[in-house]
Design an enzyme around this catalytic site. Structure first.
Site, PDB file in Angstrom:
ATOM      1  N   LYS A   1      -5.627 -10.665  -5.079  1.00 47.55           N
ATOM      2  CA  LYS A   1      -6.706 -10.940  -4.120  1.00 47.55           C
ATOM      3  C   LYS A   1      -7.932 -10.092  -4.442  1.00 47.55           C
ATOM      4  O   LYS A   1      -7.803  -8.906  -4.738  1.00 47.55           O
ATOM      5  CB  LYS A   1      -6.176 -10.599  -2.721  1.00 47.55           C
ATOM      6  CG  LYS A   1      -7.192 -10.624  -1.617  1.00 47.55           C
ATOM      7  CD  LYS A   1      -6.587 -10.099  -0.317  1.00 47.55           C
ATOM      8  CE  LYS A   1      -6.871  -8.621  -0.106  1.00 47.55           C
ATOM      9  NZ  LYS A   1      -7.891  -8.311   0.878  1.00 47.55           N
TER      10      LYS A   1
ATOM     11  N   LYS B   1       0.820  -1.209   0.000  1.00 46.24           N
ATOM     12  CA  LYS B   1       0.000   0.000   0.000  1.00 46.24           C
ATOM     13  C   LYS B   1       0.856   1.262   0.000  1.00 46.24           C
ATOM     14  O   LYS B   1       0.496   2.246  -0.634  1.00 46.24           O
ATOM     15  CB  LYS B   1      -0.945   0.011   1.206  1.00 46.24           C
ATOM     16  CG  LYS B   1      -2.064  -1.003   1.042  1.00 46.24           C
ATOM     17  CD  LYS B   1      -3.171  -0.777   2.012  1.00 46.24           C
ATOM     18  CE  LYS B   1      -4.302  -1.756   1.712  1.00 46.24           C
ATOM     19  NZ  LYS B   1      -5.422  -1.627   2.605  1.00 46.24           N
TER      20      LYS B   1
ATOM     21  N   LYS C   1     -12.038  -5.003  -1.685  1.00 40.44           N
ATOM     22  CA  LYS C   1     -13.037  -3.940  -1.802  1.00 40.44           C
ATOM     23  C   LYS C   1     -12.442  -2.694  -2.433  1.00 40.44           C
ATOM     24  O   LYS C   1     -13.133  -1.939  -3.093  1.00 40.44           O
ATOM     25  CB  LYS C   1     -13.546  -3.545  -0.410  1.00 40.44           C
ATOM     26  CG  LYS C   1     -14.240  -4.627   0.346  1.00 40.44           C
ATOM     27  CD  LYS C   1     -15.000  -3.990   1.494  1.00 40.44           C
ATOM     28  CE  LYS C   1     -14.793  -4.731   2.783  1.00 40.44           C
ATOM     29  NZ  LYS C   1     -13.653  -4.215   3.566  1.00 40.44           N
TER      30      LYS C   1
HETATM   31  N1  AQP Z   1     -10.088 -12.045  -1.321  1.00 39.67           N
HETATM   32  C1  AQP Z   1     -10.294 -12.503  -0.106  1.00 39.67           C
HETATM   33  N2  AQP Z   1     -10.393 -13.834   0.109  1.00 39.67           N
HETATM   34  C2  AQP Z   1     -10.622 -14.330   1.363  1.00 39.67           C
HETATM   35  N3  AQP Z   1     -10.771 -13.526   2.445  1.00 39.67           N
HETATM   36  C3  AQP Z   1     -10.686 -12.204   2.270  1.00 39.67           C
HETATM   37  N4  AQP Z   1     -10.778 -11.156   3.115  1.00 39.67           N
HETATM   38  C4  AQP Z   1     -10.603 -10.003   2.435  1.00 39.67           C
HETATM   39  N5  AQP Z   1     -10.407 -10.256   1.133  1.00 39.67           N
HETATM   40  C5  AQP Z   1     -10.447 -11.615   1.005  1.00 39.67           C
HETATM   41  C6  AQP Z   1     -11.050 -11.277   4.550  1.00 39.67           C
HETATM   42  O1  AQP Z   1     -12.210 -10.491   4.833  1.00 39.67           O
HETATM   43  C7  AQP Z   1     -12.095  -9.943   6.145  1.00 39.67           C
HETATM   44  C8  AQP Z   1     -12.386  -8.455   6.094  1.00 39.67           C
HETATM   45  O2  AQP Z   1     -11.313  -7.824   5.395  1.00 39.67           O
HETATM   46  P1  AQP Z   1     -11.207  -6.316   4.949  1.00 39.67           P
HETATM   47  O3  AQP Z   1     -12.255  -5.501   5.572  1.00 39.67           O
HETATM   48  O4  AQP Z   1      -9.789  -5.870   5.087  1.00 39.67           O
HETATM   49  O5  AQP Z   1     -11.577  -6.509   3.402  1.00 39.67           O
HETATM   50  P2  AQP Z   1     -10.819  -6.211   2.037  1.00 39.67           P
HETATM   51  O6  AQP Z   1     -11.695  -6.659   0.927  1.00 39.67           O
HETATM   52  O7  AQP Z   1      -9.423  -6.740   2.078  1.00 39.67           O
HETATM   53  O8  AQP Z   1     -10.896  -4.655   2.115  1.00 39.67           O
HETATM   54  P3  AQP Z   1     -10.053  -3.539   1.484  1.00 39.67           P
HETATM   55  O9  AQP Z   1     -10.636  -2.272   2.061  1.00 39.67           O
HETATM   56  O10 AQP Z   1     -10.016  -3.660   0.019  1.00 39.67           O
HETATM   57  O11 AQP Z   1      -8.660  -3.811   2.077  1.00 39.67           O
HETATM   58  P4  AQP Z   1      -7.342  -4.173   1.287  1.00 39.67           P
HETATM   59  O12 AQP Z   1      -7.045  -2.930   0.511  1.00 39.67           O
HETATM   60  O13 AQP Z   1      -6.412  -4.431   2.434  1.00 39.67           O
HETATM   61  O14 AQP Z   1      -7.559  -5.378   0.437  1.00 39.67           O
HETATM   62  C9  AQP Z   1     -10.679 -10.276   6.641  1.00 39.67           C
HETATM   63  O15 AQP Z   1     -10.736 -11.390   7.503  1.00 39.67           O
HETATM   64  C10 AQP Z   1      -9.938 -10.641   5.372  1.00 39.67           C
HETATM   65  O16 AQP Z   1      -8.906 -11.577   5.611  1.00 39.67           O
END
Ligand code: AQP
Length: 329
Positions: A193, A112, A196
Site C-alpha cells: 500500500k 507494525k 506516508k
Molecule cells: N494507499 C492508500 N490507498 C487508498 N487509501 C489510503 N489511505 C491511506 N493510504 C491509502 C486512506 O487515507 C486516509 C488517511 O490515512 P492515514 O493518515 O493513516 O494515512 P497513511 O498513508 O496510511 O499514513 P501512515 O502514517 O503511513 O500510516 P500507515 O503506516 O498505517 O500506512 C485513511 O482513510 C486511509 O484509509
C-alpha cells in the site's frame, strides 16, 4: 436531519495520492450531503514517536491541504483531535469494554508490531481511539481507504458490545469506500500500500510534488516485461497505474478498456502523469494561497473545535450516565 459523516487523517509525513483517492476526494465530494466532521488525528500520530516541532507544523500543513482539496469550513467542521478532550475520554471508556484479543487480531497492529522491538501500548489501542473518534459524533458514514475497513468493523463491534452492556448509546457507523482507488499501491512496489510512513524516493506521490517530480516518479514506476497493457489481466504495477488514471479522470471501465488496451507502457505512464499533474496543480495553487493568509488556518481549526465540542460533550455525558459514572445531574 442530515446524517453525520466523520473521517480522519494523521498529520504524519506528506499526504499522498493514495490518501487523496482513497479518502480525501470523497470527503470533499460528499460533504454537502451530510453533516460533516473531518479530523486531523494527532493523537493517533503519536502512537509512533514524532518530533514535537515537526508534528506541530504538520498539523497546520495538513489543515491547509484539506482546505485546498475542497473541504469547505463554512459547511464542514475541520477539527484537530487533541483540541477536543472527549476523544481521549471516550477512548478510555471503550477500552474497558474491548477484549485485548480483538485488538491483537488487527492486521495493521500485527504488521507494525512485528517491525518493532518494543511495542507501545498506543499502537495496540489505536483502533479503540479510532472507534472513539467515530462514536463520539454518532457518525453514520465513515469514508476511508480499504486499509481501514478492519478497524471500522472493530468500531462496530465495540459499539455493539457497549450498547448491549449499557443500553443503546451509539449509532452503528457504515464504511464508505470509493468505487475506484480504495487501495493505491506503492509505485516502487505495487504489492505494498502507498503509505506516508514508507520511505523511498519513488514510493509515493505527495500532493505537493512539483510536476517534474511527479512525472519522474511515474516514469520510474515498477511495471513488468509485457509489451503493452493487457487490460483484462494486467500485472500489479500496471493495474495500479490504470487505477490512478481512472480514479483521477473518472472514466468508465469501457472507456478505460478501449483507450488503454495494448498501449505501450511508456505512453501509459505519460498519460497517467498528465492526469496526476492536471489534478494536483490547482490543489497546489490553492494550498499556497491558503498558507499565505495569516491566521486563517488557526481560525478554521478553532471554529471547528467550537462547533463539535457540544456534540462531543453530549455523547460523553450519555456514555458516562449509561456506565454509572459520576455526572453532575
Ligand atoms: N494507499 C492508500 N490507498 C487508498 N487509501 C489510503 N489511505 C491511506 N493510504 C491509502 C486512506 O487515507 C486516509 C488517511 O490515512 P492515514 O493518515 O493513516 O494515512 P497513511 O498513508 O496510511 O499514513 P501512515 O502514517 O503511513 O500510516 P500507515 O503506516 O498505517 O500506512 C485513511 O482513510 C486511509 O484509509
Amino acid at each position: 436531519m442530515k446524517k453525520r459523516v466523520l473521517s480522519g487523517i494523521q498529520p504524519t509525513g506528506s499526504p499522498h495520492i493514495g490518501n487523496y483517492l482513497g479518502a480525501l476526494k470523497s470527503w470533499a465530494r460528499i460533504q454537502y450531503d451530510y453533516d460533516s466532521i473531518y479530523c486531523i488525528v494527532d493523537l493517533h500520530a503519536i502512537t509512533a514517536y514524532q518530533d514535537p516541532l515537526e508534528l506541530r507544523n504538520k498539523i497546520e500543513e495538513l489543515a491547509g491541504m484539506l482546505l485546498a482539496i475542497g473541504i469547505d469550513p463554512a459547511h464542514s467542521a475541520l477539527v484537530v483531535q487533541s483540541s477536543v478532550p472527549e476523544h481521549a475520554e471516550l477512548a478510555w471508556m471503550l477500552t474497558c469494554v474491548t477484549p485485548v484479543g480483538w485488538l491483537e487480531r488487527m492486521t495493521q497492529y500485527k504488521a507494525k508490531s512485528e517491525a518493532q522491538e518494543s511495542i507501545g501500548d498506543g499502537l495496540l489501542q489505536y483502533p479503540v481511539l479510532m472507534a472513539a473518534d467515530i462514536l463520539l459524533y454518532q457518525a453514520a458514514i465513515v469514508p476511508v481507504g480499504e486499509d481501514q475497513t478492519q478497524h471500522l468493523e472493530l468500531a462496530r463491534d465495540i459499539a455493539q458490545r457497549f450498547n448491549s452492556l449499557y443500553g443503546e448509546t451509539f449509532v452503528m457507523p457504515a464504511t464508505h469506500l470509493p468505487t475506484v482507488g480504495a487501495r493505491i499501491m506503492g509505485l516502487d512496489d505495487p504489492e505494498k500500500k502507498m503509505s506516508k510512513s514508507t520511505s523511498g524516493a519513488a514510493h509515493a506521490i505527495s500532493l505537493l510534488d512539483p510536476p517534474n517530480v511527479i512525472r519522474k516518479k511515474i516514469m520510474r514506476a515498477t511495471t513488468d516485461s509485457e509489451p503493452g497493457v493487457n487490460f483484462e489481466n494486467p500485472g500489479a504495477g500496471v493495474r495500479n497505474l490504470l487505477t490512478i488514471f481512472q480514479a483521477f479522470n473518472e472514466w468508465s471501465d469501457d472507456r478505460m478498456k478501449d483507450h488503454f488496451t495494448g498501449m505501450r507502457y511508456g505512453d501509459l505512464k505519460k498519460q497517467v502523469a498528465d492526469a496526476v499533474v492536471n489534478a494536483l496543480t490547482p490543489i497546489q495553487q490553492r494550498y499556497h494561497e491558503i498558507r499565505q493568509e495569516a491566521g486563517y488556518i488557526e481560525r478554521v481549526l478553532e471554529e471547528g473545535a467550537k462547533r463539535v465540542g457540544p456534540l462531543a460533550r453530549a455523547t460523553v455525558h450519555t456514555a458516562k450516565k449509561a456506565m454509572g459514572l459520576f455526572t453532575a445531574d
